[in-house]
Design an enzyme around this catalytic site. Structure first.
Site, PDB file in Angstrom:
ATOM      1  CB  CYS A   1      -0.952   0.011   1.186  1.00  0.00           C
ATOM      2  SG  CYS A   1      -0.151  -0.117   2.804  1.00  0.00           S
TER       3      CYS A   1
ATOM      4  CG  HIS B   1      -3.975   0.506   4.763  1.00  0.00           C
ATOM      5  ND1 HIS B   1      -3.389  -0.310   3.810  1.00  0.00           N
ATOM      6  CD2 HIS B   1      -5.083   1.025   4.169  1.00  0.00           C
ATOM      7  CE1 HIS B   1      -4.129  -0.296   2.707  1.00  0.00           C
ATOM      8  NE2 HIS B   1      -5.156   0.520   2.898  1.00  0.00           N
TER       9      HIS B   1
END
Length: 478
Positions: free
Chosen positions: A113, A426
């Site tokens: 990510c 994330h």
């Protein structure tokens, strides 16, 4: 690396490569590109049953040249909508994305990510895409092979994103990125580790600056510098000895330092332009403390700001995160951080911008006095080429030659981090489209967002908070 064939419905796909160092999910992403069947719908028969996303290739017994059977239904082709008025908010989410602009997300290939969010932010810069389009497929003699491969992979990935409305698997880009920068290939228990998005951003821009600035390729060797480079001029002073010197450096981002006194980006940038350093003093014959105060001496088309949220915590031996809320604006004015020389060069363009905004607001623009020598001097200053106009390098097009920076920037992308550590959590990209609409790119899941919600990503808890902000220069023709 294994080569197999895959049978799906009436089609046979020969010579499909399997990178056995990657989880099977990556192989499924490859098959999605070939068949249009999303990974979650794929049923692939292997020894012992169906192929699982996280299975270990070594225990599956897949052999060179083996034929694998796959079942699954491909995505339907989007049908032409029936005639009649349909409101944007009534459309399915995917159709909203098509109407807004850029639609393609990026598959997460295993803690990637950080890479996906970096790519989505930089992909939003049309001038960078234009420079990459003309980048040659053949490597020049003055450039190393891995830099060339990463630049070519960036070009191809940007091209895929532009052509697709479905998620893209950035396999080639990821493999070349790890080859060029091995730190992004670190493994923990056989799984690729999360990495720092700011490091990925910086390394990618550095590589592109080397490739696009290669003398054998570029008409303008400072393409990346013109787009992202910031020139700083610094005064370095030692209070103990009275020594003073000046130095100039080029950077790709401004740092927003976060402390108990910092509540807004403007305050953090002010702190970031001041620092203390210890070095040898010729006068004292020993180490001494020097104060370094920097000012911006040349501005780019796209101004990148990094929120310094991570620091090394000795007790836990890892990067810890500062969760403090720091507000940032949709419009950023950096005039107060500029050197005296640059401020003077920005005055005329800023006045023109104020007059234009005044007209839009129904106000009469300030009348020019024909005998104003000061105004003539300002106009002469901003018409000078290259860095004399406040830009960090020569313009890259005819249009650029007529436009001048004002020191005022509009927010066009935000890269956020959710979690407590730089090496976990994330990353997500929030990107403004040419239509003015915002899209949240959470890996392969792009979602439209409201502009008023973008500035709420300022921290203060465990939700997504801004780590990198990218602003686009507001220019005026002169």
């Amino acid at each position: 690396m294994l080569t197999v064939s895959v049978k799906w419905q009436k089609e046979l796909f020969p010579k499909v490569e399997i990178d056995t160092s990657q989880p099977p999910y990556v192989f499924k992403c490859q098959l999605h590109g070939l068949t249009g069947v999303p990974p979650e719908r794929q049923k692939i028969m292997v020894k012992g049953g169906l192929l699982k996303d996280d299975a270990n290739w070594a225990t599956l017994g897949v052999k060179e040249g083996q034929k694998l059977m796959m079942m699954g239904t491909a995505d339907e082709i989007v049908k032409t909508p029936e005639k009649g008025p349909v409101f944007m908010e009534d459309l399915p989410e995917e159709e909203q994305m098509v109407a807004v602009g850029h639609t393609a997300g990026l598959f997460n290939l295993g803690n990637t990510c950080y890479m996906n969010s970096t790519v989505q932010c930089l992909h939003s810069v049309p001038e960078l895409k234009s420079a990459l389009v003309s980048y040659p497929s053949q490597k020049s003699s003055d450039l190393d092979h891995t830099s060339h491969m990463l630049t070519a992979a960036t070009r191809e990935l940007f091209n895929e994103l532009d052509k697709s409305v479905k998620p893209v698997a950035p396999m080639q880009f990821w493999m070349v990125l790890r080859k060029k920068y091995p730190q992004f290939g670190q493994l923990h228990n056989g799984v690729y580790m999360q990495q720092d998005a700011e490091e990925c951003w910086t390394q990618l821009l550095y590589t592109l600056s080397q490739s696009l600035g290669s003398p054998s390729f570029s008409e303008n060797p400072d393409t990346i510098k013109a787009l992202f480079g910031i020139e700083l001029v610094s005064r370095v002073h030692c209070q103990e000895s009275g020594e003073e010197s000046s130095e100039t450096e080029s950077v790709y981002s401004l740092k927003c330092h976060i402390s108990q006194e910092v509540n807004h980006l403007h305050e953090g940038l002010k702190h970031g332009l001041k620092s203390e350093l210890e070095k040898a003093s010729p006068c004292l014959g020993r180490s001494a403390i020097y104060l370094k105060e920097s000012r911006i001496n040349a501005l780019p088309r796209y101004l990148t700001v990094q929120f310094v949220r991570f620091f090394w915590k000795r007790e836990s031996n890892q990067k810890a995160k500062i969760l403090r809320k720091v507000d940032y604006p949709l419009q950023l004015d950096v005039y107060d951080f500029c050197s005296d020389g640059l401020c003077k060069k920005l005055e005329a363009p800023r006045q023109i911008l104020r007059d234009e905004e005044g007209k839009k607001a129904g106000l009469k623009a300030k009348e020019k006095t024909s005998g104003s020598k000061d105004n003539d001097v300002k106009m002469t200053d901003v018409q000078r080429p290259s860095n004399e106009s406040g830009e960090s390098s020569k313009p890259t097009s005819k249009e650029d030659k007529k436009s001048h920076l004002t020191g005022i920037y509009d927010l066009v992308a935000v890269l956020t981090h959710k979690g407590r550590s730089a090496d976990s959590g994330h990353y997500v990209a929030w990107v403004k489209q040419e239509s003015g609409k915002w899209i949240e790119f959470d890996d392969d899941n792009p979602v439209p967002q409201r502009e008023e919600d973008i500035t709420k990503l300022s921290g203060g808890g465990d939700w997504h908070m801004a780590y990198i902000c990218m602003y686009k220069a507001r220019t005026v023709p002169m």
